[in-house]
Scaffold this motif. Structure first.
Motif, PDB file in Angstrom:
ATOM      1  N   GLY A  15     -42.310 -52.939 -61.425  1.00  0.00           N
ATOM      2  CA  GLY A  15     -43.477 -52.312 -60.819  1.00  0.00           C
ATOM      3  C   GLY A  15     -44.232 -51.438 -61.799  1.00  0.00           C
ATOM      4  O   GLY A  15     -43.680 -50.463 -62.321  1.00  0.00           O
ATOM      5  N   ALA A  16     -45.510 -51.790 -62.059  1.00  0.00           N
ATOM      6  CA  ALA A  16     -46.319 -51.048 -63.031  1.00  0.00           C
ATOM      7  C   ALA A  16     -47.374 -50.201 -62.344  1.00  0.00           C
ATOM      8  O   ALA A  16     -48.529 -50.173 -62.738  1.00  0.00           O
ATOM      9  CB  ALA A  16     -46.966 -52.000 -64.034  1.00  0.00           C
ATOM     10  N   GLY A  17     -46.953 -49.501 -61.267  1.00  0.00           N
ATOM     11  CA  GLY A  17     -47.780 -48.436 -60.735  1.00  0.00           C
ATOM     12  C   GLY A  17     -47.579 -47.183 -61.573  1.00  0.00           C
ATOM     13  O   GLY A  17     -46.981 -47.225 -62.665  1.00  0.00           O
ATOM     14  N   ALA A  18     -48.062 -46.056 -61.081  1.00  0.00           N
ATOM     15  CA  ALA A  18     -47.976 -44.825 -61.861  1.00  0.00           C
ATOM     16  C   ALA A  18     -46.532 -44.461 -62.202  1.00  0.00           C
ATOM     17  O   ALA A  18     -46.227 -44.073 -63.340  1.00  0.00           O
ATOM     18  CB  ALA A  18     -48.644 -43.682 -61.097  1.00  0.00           C
ATOM     19  N   ALA A  19     -45.616 -44.601 -61.240  1.00  0.00           N
ATOM     20  CA  ALA A  19     -44.219 -44.236 -61.488  1.00  0.00           C
ATOM     21  C   ALA A  19     -43.587 -45.139 -62.526  1.00  0.00           C
ATOM     22  O   ALA A  19     -42.901 -44.676 -63.447  1.00  0.00           O
ATOM     23  CB  ALA A  19     -43.431 -44.290 -60.176  1.00  0.00           C
ATOM     24  N   GLY A  20     -43.795 -46.448 -62.397  1.00  0.00           N
ATOM     25  CA  GLY A  20     -43.213 -47.383 -63.353  1.00  0.00           C
ATOM     26  C   GLY A  20     -43.770 -47.211 -64.751  1.00  0.00           C
ATOM     27  O   GLY A  20     -43.040 -47.315 -65.746  1.00  0.00           O
ATOM     28  N   LEU A  21     -45.071 -46.942 -64.852  1.00  0.00           N
ATOM     29  CA  LEU A  21     -45.682 -46.730 -66.161  1.00  0.00           C
ATOM     30  C   LEU A  21     -45.123 -45.476 -66.834  1.00  0.00           C
ATOM     31  O   LEU A  21     -44.835 -45.481 -68.031  1.00  0.00           O
ATOM     32  CB  LEU A  21     -47.201 -46.624 -66.006  1.00  0.00           C
ATOM     33  CG  LEU A  21     -47.920 -47.933 -65.656  1.00  0.00           C
ATOM     34  CD1 LEU A  21     -49.331 -47.638 -65.148  1.00  0.00           C
ATOM     35  CD2 LEU A  21     -47.969 -48.855 -66.868  1.00  0.00           C
ATOM     36  N   ALA A  22     -44.978 -44.399 -66.067  1.00  0.00           N
ATOM     37  CA  ALA A  22     -44.422 -43.169 -66.629  1.00  0.00           C
ATOM     38  C   ALA A  22     -42.981 -43.375 -67.069  1.00  0.00           C
ATOM     39  O   ALA A  22     -42.565 -42.917 -68.149  1.00  0.00           O
ATOM     40  CB  ALA A  22     -44.515 -42.039 -65.611  1.00  0.00           C
ATOM     41  N   CYS A  23     -42.205 -44.057 -66.247  1.00  0.00           N
ATOM     42  CA  CYS A  23     -40.798 -44.304 -66.562  1.00  0.00           C
ATOM     43  C   CYS A  23     -40.668 -45.141 -67.829  1.00  0.00           C
ATOM     44  O   CYS A  23     -39.900 -44.806 -68.745  1.00  0.00           O
ATOM     45  CB  CYS A  23     -40.127 -44.998 -65.383  1.00  0.00           C
ATOM     46  SG  CYS A  23     -38.362 -45.328 -65.616  1.00  0.00           S
ATOM     47  N   THR A 391     -43.311 -36.735 -53.832  1.00  0.00           N
ATOM     48  CA  THR A 391     -44.408 -36.330 -52.950  1.00  0.00           C
ATOM     49  C   THR A 391     -45.515 -37.377 -52.997  1.00  0.00           C
ATOM     50  O   THR A 391     -45.709 -38.052 -54.004  1.00  0.00           O
ATOM     51  CB  THR A 391     -44.991 -34.970 -53.378  1.00  0.00           C
ATOM     52  OG1 THR A 391     -45.477 -35.057 -54.728  1.00  0.00           O
ATOM     53  CG2 THR A 391     -43.936 -33.879 -53.279  1.00  0.00           C
ATOM     54  N   GLY A 392     -46.246 -37.494 -51.897  1.00  0.00           N
ATOM     55  CA  GLY A 392     -47.291 -38.494 -51.786  1.00  0.00           C
ATOM     56  C   GLY A 392     -48.524 -38.118 -52.572  1.00  0.00           C
ATOM     57  O   GLY A 392     -49.522 -37.665 -52.009  1.00  0.00           O
ATOM     58  N   SER A 393     -48.474 -38.313 -53.886  1.00  0.00           N
ATOM     59  CA  SER A 393     -49.567 -37.923 -54.776  1.00  0.00           C
ATOM     60  C   SER A 393     -49.342 -38.583 -56.121  1.00  0.00           C
ATOM     61  O   SER A 393     -48.243 -39.074 -56.426  1.00  0.00           O
ATOM     62  CB  SER A 393     -49.599 -36.399 -54.955  1.00  0.00           C
ATOM     63  OG  SER A 393     -48.389 -35.945 -55.551  1.00  0.00           O
ATOM     64  N   LEU A 394     -50.381 -38.594 -56.959  1.00  0.00           N
ATOM     65  CA  LEU A 394     -50.213 -39.074 -58.326  1.00  0.00           C
ATOM     66  C   LEU A 394     -49.186 -38.226 -59.058  1.00  0.00           C
ATOM     67  O   LEU A 394     -48.361 -38.743 -59.819  1.00  0.00           O
ATOM     68  CB  LEU A 394     -51.565 -39.045 -59.049  1.00  0.00           C
ATOM     69  CG  LEU A 394     -51.550 -39.409 -60.538  1.00  0.00           C
ATOM     70  CD1 LEU A 394     -50.989 -40.805 -60.766  1.00  0.00           C
ATOM     71  CD2 LEU A 394     -52.944 -39.267 -61.131  1.00  0.00           C
ATOM     72  N   GLN A 395     -49.217 -36.916 -58.834  1.00  0.00           N
ATOM     73  CA  GLN A 395     -48.220 -36.036 -59.435  1.00  0.00           C
ATOM     74  C   GLN A 395     -46.813 -36.461 -59.020  1.00  0.00           C
ATOM     75  O   GLN A 395     -45.910 -36.542 -59.857  1.00  0.00           O
ATOM     76  CB  GLN A 395     -48.477 -34.590 -59.030  1.00  0.00           C
ATOM     77  CG  GLN A 395     -47.346 -33.615 -59.316  1.00  0.00           C
ATOM     78  CD  GLN A 395     -47.050 -33.414 -60.782  1.00  0.00           C
ATOM     79  OE1 GLN A 395     -47.896 -33.657 -61.627  1.00  0.00           O
ATOM     80  NE2 GLN A 395     -45.845 -32.960 -61.096  1.00  0.00           N
ATOM     81  N   GLY A 396     -46.615 -36.737 -57.744  1.00  0.00           N
ATOM     82  CA  GLY A 396     -45.299 -37.133 -57.263  1.00  0.00           C
ATOM     83  C   GLY A 396     -44.822 -38.429 -57.879  1.00  0.00           C
ATOM     84  O   GLY A 396     -43.644 -38.562 -58.264  1.00  0.00           O
ATOM     85  N   GLY A 401     -41.203 -41.047 -61.739  1.00  0.00           N
ATOM     86  CA  GLY A 401     -40.954 -41.943 -62.860  1.00  0.00           C
ATOM     87  C   GLY A 401     -40.306 -41.227 -64.027  1.00  0.00           C
ATOM     88  O   GLY A 401     -39.398 -41.759 -64.682  1.00  0.00           O
ATOM     89  N   ALA A 402     -40.761 -39.991 -64.300  1.00  0.00           N
ATOM     90  CA  ALA A 402     -40.162 -39.202 -65.383  1.00  0.00           C
ATOM     91  C   ALA A 402     -38.711 -38.853 -65.063  1.00  0.00           C
ATOM     92  O   ALA A 402     -37.843 -38.884 -65.951  1.00  0.00           O
ATOM     93  CB  ALA A 402     -40.982 -37.933 -65.601  1.00  0.00           C
ATOM     94  N   ARG A 403     -38.446 -38.538 -63.799  1.00  0.00           N
ATOM     95  CA  ARG A 403     -37.064 -38.220 -63.413  1.00  0.00           C
ATOM     96  C   ARG A 403     -36.162 -39.442 -63.561  1.00  0.00           C
ATOM     97  O   ARG A 403     -35.019 -39.332 -64.023  1.00  0.00           O
ATOM     98  CB  ARG A 403     -37.034 -37.702 -61.978  1.00  0.00           C
ATOM     99  CG  ARG A 403     -35.629 -37.398 -61.486  1.00  0.00           C
ATOM    100  CD  ARG A 403     -35.603 -36.649 -60.177  1.00  0.00           C
ATOM    101  NE  ARG A 403     -34.233 -36.343 -59.786  1.00  0.00           N
ATOM    102  CZ  ARG A 403     -33.897 -35.511 -58.818  1.00  0.00           C
ATOM    103  NH1 ARG A 403     -34.846 -34.900 -58.116  1.00  0.00           N
ATOM    104  NH2 ARG A 403     -32.630 -35.269 -58.533  1.00  0.00           N
TER     105      ARG A 403
END
Length: 429
Positions: A15-23, A391-396, A401-403
């Motif tokens: 998954g290359a959404g925001a979380a996957g990209l950050a991870c 959390t339901g946000s770009l920050q979340g 992903g970083a975690r």
């Protein structure tokens, strides 16, 4: 099943959404061999932008908040060519169109904050005290605060039911995509803080420019689009075409429904569904780049997108974005159009519905009390991240992903040292 190449990856991220990209970014930076698999042909998950009828149209109304810590860490904001919304919102009441603004930013436009117009003097003092605390307190203090619902948090702060119904419920319903104000009080305080400290903007090329920038920073050969994953096994990931990608660890960074399919036993929150209607008109009903909310809650919010980003139109027409909960039928859609005419004080008879986007699971439900972050560990060598784990946000999403990257690195390094590290699986968490 055949292997897709001759080697084994350290980590496969699905998954290359925001979380996957950050991870994937953090794992690659740590020197691991990473493969990021995306089912779609482009990255972004729910953060996508299309070109429709001569307009730049995001998949649902989205804004970019400059105050998020993960955004400051990862995004080159100048590259996005951001244009801001006017601080504050316009509130369509039964009798008037009133402005709610931060008096510290726009003191000359704060006349509607005089007692007796939008709120009483007592409400203004209560909301001012709440805002000062949220803006000035460390985020860590807000995260540790007593949790409940947003509605109880407002009551505890001394905000009257009248102001809640006139402004806060209509406005926050568009933020949380729910109109009961049941969202976590701690999350509300963090969101309120981010709005007070940051600026809401739109990128010149739409919200899809944000994940595109994140993807551009990845090393070559990390990202593979158009590659859906059908299963996660003990050996890696199985692709929809039958191929297998072996890996020491797999991180599932998809939306919650797909995550639950790939990781049976994973408990995920409910999702909030929202529909955004895009109307084109030759004359903008409002020239100010400002959000409008409705005290009668006939819609969540509306704005003239081309007043914020003129580049969103190629032919000079205006583009009006309006969001509503759920998926309205034809009669409800017509009722929304009539409500827009009332809200803007304009005749919408000539407006053309050029696009409609319904986004299931646009945000995860976060009824309070709820944890603001969860471990990404699911089973040995298997991890899950996304805004539904935070959390339901770009920050979340970025923080989750970083975690995930931190927890994967910790576990792989412990295994390499011969000390098997495992924390209670998050099944059911």
């Amino acid at each position: 099943m055949g292997r897709t190449d001759g080697g084994r990856y350290d980590v496969v991220v699905v998954g290359a959404g925001a979380a996957g990209l950050a991870c994937a970014d953090d794992l690659s930076a740590a020197g691991l061999r990473v493969l990021l698999l995306e089912a779609d042909t482009t990255v972004g998950g729910r953060m996508r932008t299309d070109r429709v009828a001569g307009f730049t149209v995001d998949r649902g109304f989205q804004v970019f908040n400059t105050s998020y810590p993960q955004v400051k860490r990862r995004i080159e904001r100048k590259e996005l060519r951001l244009r801001p919304f006017t601080p504050g919102v316009l509130v369509r009441t039964e009798d008037d169109l009133l402005r709610f603004t931060d008096p510290s930013r726009r003191p000359r436009e704060s006349r509607d904050l005089l007692p007796g117009r939008l709120a009483s003097g007592r409400d203004l003092v209560a909301l001012g005290a709440l805002s000062a605390r949220d803006a000035l307190a460390p985020a860590s203090l807000l995260r540790r605060g007593r949790d409940g619902t947003t509605l109880t948090a407002l009551a505890d702060a001394g905000v009257s039911p009248e102001l809640v119904e006139t402004f806060l419920r209509p406005f926050l319903s568009g933020v949380f995509l729910e109109d009961e104000l049941e969202t976590s009080a701690r999350f509300f305080h963090l969101v309120w803080r981010s709005m007070l400290r940051g600026t809401l903007c739109l990128p010149a090329e739409g919200i899809g420019a944000v994940p595109a920038q994140l993807a551009s920073r990845l090393p070559p050969d990390v990202l593979r689009t158009g590659t859906p994953v059908s299963a996660v096994t003990g050996d890696g990931a199985v692709l929809a075409d039958g191929g297998e990608v072996p890996a020491r660890a797999v991180v599932v960074a998809t939306g919650q429904r797909v995550a639950a399919e790939l990781l049976p036993g994973l408990r995920v929150p409910d999702g909030r569904t929202v529909t955004t209607l895009y109307h084109a008109t030759t004359r903008p009903p409002l020239t100010e780049p400002v959000l409008v909310v409705d005290s009668r809650r006939r819609f969540l919010n509306t704005c003239v997108l081309t007043a914020v980003q003129p580049r969103f139109s190629t032919d000079g027409r205006a583009l009006v974005s309006t969001s509503v909960l759920g998926s309205p039928g034809p009669a409800e859609t017509e009722a929304v159009l009539r409500a827009l005419g009332d809200a803007y004080g304009a005749d919408p008879g000539g407006w053309e519905l050029v696009h409609r986007v319904t986004v299931p699971d646009a945000l995860p439900a976060m009824p309070g009390p709820t944890p603001l972050s969860r471990t990404t560990r699911f089973a040995p060598g298997r991890y899950v991240c996304g805004d539904h784990r935070a959390t339901g946000s770009l920050q979340g999403a970025l923080a989750s992903g970083a975690r995930a990257a931190r927890e994967v690195l910790t576990d792989l390094r412990a295994t390499q040292r011969g000390r098997v590290r495992w924390i209670e699986p998050a099944v059911g968490a």
